[in-house]
Design a protein around this motif. Structure first.
Motif, PDB file in Angstrom:
ATOM      1  N   UNK A 110       0.806  -1.091   0.068  1.00  0.00           N
ATOM      2  CA  UNK A 110      -0.086  -0.015   0.061  1.00  0.00           C
ATOM      3  C   UNK A 110       0.966   1.164   0.053  1.00  0.00           C
ATOM      4  N   UNK A 111       0.459   2.377  -0.480  1.00  0.00           N
ATOM      5  CA  UNK A 111       1.223   3.539  -0.769  1.00  0.00           C
ATOM      6  C   UNK A 111       0.569   4.601   0.009  1.00  0.00           C
ATOM      7  N   UNK A 112       1.511   5.381   0.653  1.00  0.00           N
ATOM      8  CA  UNK A 112       0.947   6.608   1.473  1.00  0.00           C
ATOM      9  C   UNK A 112       0.087   7.578   0.666  1.00  0.00           C
ATOM     10  N   UNK A 113      -1.126   7.882   1.109  1.00  0.00           N
ATOM     11  CA  UNK A 113      -2.030   8.893   0.522  1.00  0.00           C
ATOM     12  C   UNK A 113      -2.367   9.955   1.459  1.00  0.00           C
ATOM     13  N   UNK A 142      11.901   4.006   2.736  1.00  0.00           N
ATOM     14  CA  UNK A 142      12.622   5.173   3.168  1.00  0.00           C
ATOM     15  C   UNK A 142      13.487   4.783   4.342  1.00  0.00           C
ATOM     16  N   UNK A 143      14.190   5.641   4.943  1.00  0.00           N
ATOM     17  CA  UNK A 143      14.986   5.509   6.159  1.00  0.00           C
ATOM     18  C   UNK A 143      14.391   6.248   7.486  1.00  0.00           C
ATOM     19  N   UNK A 144      14.355   5.762   8.531  1.00  0.00           N
ATOM     20  CA  UNK A 144      13.906   6.501   9.600  1.00  0.00           C
ATOM     21  C   UNK A 144      14.650   7.594  10.091  1.00  0.00           C
ATOM     22  N   UNK A 145      15.920   7.678   9.529  1.00  0.00           N
ATOM     23  CA  UNK A 145      16.841   8.755  10.154  1.00  0.00           C
ATOM     24  C   UNK A 145      16.572  10.037   9.288  1.00  0.00           C
ATOM     25  N   UNK A 146      15.780   9.865   8.294  1.00  0.00           N
ATOM     26  CA  UNK A 146      15.664  11.068   7.427  1.00  0.00           C
ATOM     27  C   UNK A 146      14.920  12.406   7.942  1.00  0.00           C
ATOM     28  N   UNK A 151       6.079   9.353   7.180  1.00  0.00           N
ATOM     29  CA  UNK A 151       6.591   7.956   6.963  1.00  0.00           C
ATOM     30  C   UNK A 151       7.853   7.724   7.706  1.00  0.00           C
ATOM     31  N   UNK A 152       8.685   8.384   7.670  1.00  0.00           N
ATOM     32  CA  UNK A 152      10.012   8.150   8.293  1.00  0.00           C
ATOM     33  C   UNK A 152       9.796   8.078   9.937  1.00  0.00           C
ATOM     34  N   UNK A 153       9.058   8.796  10.329  1.00  0.00           N
ATOM     35  CA  UNK A 153       8.697   8.692  11.718  1.00  0.00           C
ATOM     36  C   UNK A 153       7.884   7.314  12.045  1.00  0.00           C
ATOM     37  N   UNK A 154       7.085   6.636  10.891  1.00  0.00           N
ATOM     38  CA  UNK A 154       6.631   5.399  11.229  1.00  0.00           C
ATOM     39  C   UNK A 154       7.871   4.311  11.444  1.00  0.00           C
ATOM     40  N   UNK A 177       5.405  -4.850   5.510  1.00  0.00           N
ATOM     41  CA  UNK A 177       4.030  -4.477   6.039  1.00  0.00           C
ATOM     42  C   UNK A 177       3.866  -2.685   6.059  1.00  0.00           C
ATOM     43  N   UNK A 178       4.774  -2.075   5.948  1.00  0.00           N
ATOM     44  CA  UNK A 178       4.888  -0.553   6.179  1.00  0.00           C
ATOM     45  C   UNK A 178       4.343  -0.192   4.927  1.00  0.00           C
ATOM     46  N   UNK A 179       3.847   1.135   4.710  1.00  0.00           N
ATOM     47  CA  UNK A 179       3.301   1.725   3.648  1.00  0.00           C
ATOM     48  C   UNK A 179       4.419   2.207   2.717  1.00  0.00           C
ATOM     49  N   UNK A 180       4.455   2.343   1.543  1.00  0.00           N
ATOM     50  CA  UNK A 180       5.328   2.922   0.280  1.00  0.00           C
ATOM     51  C   UNK A 180       5.070   4.491   0.415  1.00  0.00           C
ATOM     52  N   UNK A 181       6.440   4.833   0.296  1.00  0.00           N
ATOM     53  CA  UNK A 181       6.240   6.332   0.074  1.00  0.00           C
ATOM     54  C   UNK A 181       5.885   6.988  -0.990  1.00  0.00           C
ATOM     55  N   UNK A 182       5.774   6.164  -2.299  1.00  0.00           N
ATOM     56  CA  UNK A 182       5.287   6.627  -3.436  1.00  0.00           C
ATOM     57  C   UNK A 182       5.205   5.369  -4.425  1.00  0.00           C
ATOM     58  N   UNK A 183       4.490   5.616  -5.509  1.00  0.00           N
ATOM     59  CA  UNK A 183       4.197   4.537  -6.391  1.00  0.00           C
ATOM     60  C   UNK A 183       5.816   3.844  -6.878  1.00  0.00           C
ATOM     61  N   UNK A 184       5.987   2.491  -6.689  1.00  0.00           N
ATOM     62  CA  UNK A 184       7.234   1.974  -7.302  1.00  0.00           C
ATOM     63  C   UNK A 184       7.494   2.374  -8.662  1.00  0.00           C
ATOM     64  N   UNK A 185       8.906   2.733  -8.736  1.00  0.00           N
ATOM     65  CA  UNK A 185       9.314   3.205 -10.169  1.00  0.00           C
ATOM     66  C   UNK A 185       9.098   4.628 -10.595  1.00  0.00           C
ATOM     67  N   UNK A 186       8.628   5.508  -9.663  1.00  0.00           N
ATOM     68  CA  UNK A 186       8.147   6.791 -10.016  1.00  0.00           C
ATOM     69  C   UNK A 186       9.091   8.079  -9.366  1.00  0.00           C
ATOM     70  N   UNK A 187       9.811   7.831  -8.385  1.00  0.00           N
ATOM     71  CA  UNK A 187      10.714   8.782  -7.600  1.00  0.00           C
ATOM     72  C   UNK A 187      11.898   7.908  -7.165  1.00  0.00           C
ATOM     73  N   UNK A 188      12.838   8.773  -6.673  1.00  0.00           N
ATOM     74  CA  UNK A 188      14.094   8.124  -5.763  1.00  0.00           C
ATOM     75  C   UNK A 188      13.993   8.771  -4.497  1.00  0.00           C
ATOM     76  N   UNK A 189      14.124   7.775  -3.615  1.00  0.00           N
ATOM     77  CA  UNK A 189      14.310   8.036  -2.092  1.00  0.00           C
ATOM     78  C   UNK A 189      15.284   7.182  -1.499  1.00  0.00           C
TER      79      UNK A 189
END
Length: 396
Positions: A110-113, A142-146, A151-154, A177-189
């Motif tokens: 699932x993606x963050x909305x 993502x990374x928690x340290x960002x 979502x980094x906080x999650x 099991x955690x949300x994705x930051x964006x749709x795969x293949x669309x951005x760099x993180x």
């Protein structure tokens, strides 16, 4: 030992210009900005120049030595990426494969909305995470340290700021099991994607990541001092923050085998060992990879051929964004003029949290490594200055 193996002039360098590297970085030590450093410049796999100064451990009075052990942190990522591509060469997977085929925890991602750290709102992902997304940090992880997005906080809430206290298998299942930051293949993180790759290597090979790396990379290249913890604690460099404040909280981690084998940032090693790895890249992949495999890895794989500046989230990374693309495991220079450095197109590079760095220019048959132990890596412009000083010393 890291002694010069070829005359600088014969290798296409001006010795007096090379000496500027020593002078420049020794000033960082003299001014109390770095505890110590070690730089290695090589051409065609032969060491041209070694520069070092200062202390590996200030409190112990132990000087930087050729065999000092360094936390290479995210310079682990190119090693893990090469390891995965060894399995690709054997036909174990295709780059377009959805990772859920091998890591079922990522099915039905699932993606963050919207929402917030405590109550995320998500929607089903349209595109599955594919293996090439992991290699290029376009998977939506993502990374928690960002500290750049809720979502980094999650991630932090689940205990994933720096590493994990659980096994690699359990940690990667939790990431799924955690949300994705964006749709795969669309951005760099910049993300834990390479840690997921490490688990993928385990599933595909049937071996733990440390054993696979030892058998397939470290032993063939002669990297005898590289492991997921210090092979000799007495040679381990201390870790520092600006102001030369010693950081034993993070620093002591490298003295013990971790619960989670981090393919994204867990290795400790020497400059000589990493020189062997970068020499493999200069040699076109030999003796590990086929030349075509390395050439594939060295191409820009960002969606639509984009540069990092166009699609990268504004988070900590180990490269600048202007003029840069990203291959399968490391940054790639696309537009030298945009970098405002002398780097040629095709230069491959990455760095680590403690200000370590490497870059390789296949065109120039050049490899360069820099080691120190200063966090964060953004404390000083060491990487851009290193390039400036190395390239100005070349005579051809």
């Amino acid at each position: 030992m890291l002694n010069a193996e070829i005359d600088p002039a014969e290798a296409g360098f001006d010795p007096q210009r090379l000496a500027r590297i020593d002078t420049h970085f020794a000033r960082y030590v003299d001014e109390g900005k770095l505890p110590g450093y070690l730089a290695v410049i090589a051409r065609d796999g032969k060491v041209v120049h070694v520069a070092k100064a200062g202390q590996a451990d200030i409190e112990a009075g132990r000087a930087v030595a050729d065999d000092t052990l360094w936390r290479i942190y995210s310079m682990t990522k190119p090693i893990t990426s090469v390891a995965l591509m060894l399995l690709w060469e054997a036909g174990a997977f295709e780059l377009k494969d959805p990772i859920e085929t091998y890591l079922p925890a990522f099915k039905d991602a699932r993606v963050w909305a919207g929402g917030n750290q405590n109550k995320p709102i998500t929607r089903p992902a349209v595109e599955p995470i594919r293996i090439w997304h992991l290699l290029t940090h376009t998977a939506g992880l993502t990374y928690g340290f960002h500290y750049a997005h809720p979502l980094d906080g999650v991630y932090r809430d689940h205990g994933y700021e720096f590493g994990s206290r659980a096994s690699l298998a359990d940690t990667v299942d939790a990431f799924g099991q955690l949300p994705l930051l964006f749709e795969p293949g669309t951005e760099f993180n910049y993300s834990v994607a390479t840690d997921v790759l490490g688990r993928l290597i385990e599933v595909l090979s049937g071996q733990s990541l440390d054993v696979f790396l030892q058998e397939r990379i470290f032993a063939p290249l002669g990297m005898t001092d590289t492991a997921f913890s210090a092979v000799d604690p007495d040679r381990m460099a201390a870790l520092y923050q600006p102001g030369l404040k010693r950081d034993d909280r993070m620093g002591q981690v490298a003295l013990h085998t971790p619960a989670m084998l981090s393919g994204g940032g867990g290795l400790v090693g020497t400059a000589a060992d990493y020189h062997r790895f970068t020499s493999m890249l200069v040699a076109g992949g030999a003796p590990l990879l086929a030349p075509r495999t390395l050439r594939l890895m060295a191409r820009n794989h960002l969606p639509g051929g984009a540069e990092l500046k166009d699609i990268a989230r504004p988070t900590i990374s180990e490269t600048q964004n202007d003029g840069m693309g990203f291959g399968l495991g490391f940054s790639v220079v696309l537009d030298p003029a945009a970098t405002k450095l002398a780097s040629p197109a095709g230069e491959l590079a990455w760095g680590g949290l403690a200000s370590t760095a490497f870059f390789v220019s296949p065109q120039d048959r050049l490899s360069v490594q820099f080691f120190t132990q200063m966090i964060p890596s953004s404390a000083y412009p060491l990487r851009s200055q290193l390039r400036q000083l190395v390239y100005q010393a070349m005579t051809d």
